[in-house]
Design an enzyme around this catalytic site. Structure first.
Site, short mmCIF file in Angstrom:
data_model
loop_
_atom_site.label_atom_id
_atom_site.label_comp_id
_atom_site.label_asym_id
_atom_site.label_seq_id
_atom_site.Cartn_x
_atom_site.Cartn_y
_atom_site.Cartn_z
N ARG A 38 101.38 102.79 35.57
CA ARG A 38 100.27 103.38 36.31
C ARG A 38 98.95 102.81 35.81
NH1 ARG A 38 101.90 109.82 35.79
NH2 ARG A 38 103.98 109.69 36.77
N GLY A 113 106.88 107.84 42.16
CA GLY A 113 107.63 108.79 41.37
C GLY A 113 107.00 109.09 40.03
N CYS A 114 107.59 110.03 39.32
CA CYS A 114 107.14 110.33 37.96
C CYS A 114 108.35 110.78 37.17
CB CYS A 114 106.07 111.42 37.95
SG CYS A 114 106.61 113.02 38.56
N GLY A 115 108.27 110.67 35.88
CA GLY A 115 109.39 111.09 35.05
C GLY A 115 110.65 110.33 35.37
#
Length: 278
Positions: A38, A113-115
């Site tokens: 990011r 997305g994340c994680g």
């Protein structure tokens, strides 16, 4: 740093003349996990990697894509605290957010997305295609013959030594199509694109690839409906898990006098032979 190796049980098939022997044993495989990068909190790209040396990877990727040119162009790079994994890194650039260079717009794949973790990646593929029905069988001796058949069709590789290849073969070992490219993923895309254009059902075919078995190769096979994927080199942990979840029979180390069946061995016919447990 996350783990770099894992253990998976596989079936190893060895050939000695007309004799075929098998043994089931736990093998050490390399871990493959996605890393999301990011910039100022906005997702830039996701790349698959071996966990470890992530900060070096981020610096090198941003340098290669033209987002930074010197070490001081990147003020901060840190793992995100809002995830449960070590698979998201947020960077702050010295000159703040700015438009991506043209080459980065072309090569970087955006992801929201994340994680991220390997399980999430597998679940995303399974949700798209579902678990494949286990049908069709192929003789292990046919599978063993495919690397040589693939090599015989690699005209560019024969002249340059600088290309990968992928090919579709019938369960009887007949060549359907072979394509080459400097990139292993591109070679697979060309073959599966050919099958799509020609409306071919590839469920009972074998996709043979002159590379290692990575998650992305398994993903491409599953998305196209390929039942059996064979690779000349090693599988990653994530590739094995993805193949198991999506119903793909994954065969690795298919070269020389042995091969290893990593998932769904029921599709592979092996003449009667003693099975050794290890």
């Amino acid at each position: 740093m996350g783990r770099r190796t894992d253990r998976r049980r596989m079936t190893q098939v060895s050939f000695a003349g007309e004799q075929i022997s098998t043994r089931t044993r736990a093998e050490t495989v390399a871990v493959e996990e996605p890393l999301e990068i990011r910039v100022a909190g906005t997702s830039l790209t996701v790349t698959m990697r071996l966990p470890g040396d992530d900060m070096e990877l981020v610096h090198g990727l941003l340098l290669g894509e033209g987002l930074i040119h010197h070490r001081d162009d990147l003020l901060v790079a840190r793992y995100c605290a809002d995830t449960d994994t070590m698979n998201v890194i947020d960077v702050t650039l010295a000159d703040g957010p700015r438009p991506l260079p043209i080459n980065a717009q072309r090569t970087l794949v955006m992801h929201g997305g994340c994680g991220l973790c390997g399980k999430a990646s597998i679940d995303a593929v399974t949700a798209s295609v579902g678990a494949m029905e286990i049908r069709g069988e192929v003789d292990v001796r046919v599978v063993r013959s495919l690397p040589q058949k693939l090599t015989q069709e690699q005209q560019t590789f024969g002249r340059t030594g600088g290309t990968h290849a992928a090919g579709l073969f019938t369960a009887a070992g007949e060549t359907v199509v072979v394509r080459e490219d400097v990139g292993r993923h591109n070679a697979v895309d060309k073959v599966l694109g050919w099958a799509l254009i020609n409306d071919r059902d590839v469920t009972d075919d074998v996709l043979m690839v002159s590379s290692r078995a990575s998650f992305e190769i398994v993903q491409k096979a599953a998305m196209a409906g390929v039942g059996i994927l064979s690779c000349v080199s090693a599988p990653s942990q994530l590739a094995i898990d993805a193949a198991a979840e999506t119903g793909v029979t994954l065969i690795a180390f298919n070269r020389g006098e042995r091969l290893t069946i990593c998932s769904h061995p029921e599709r592979v016919l092996i003449p009667s032979s003693p099975v050794h447990q290890a």
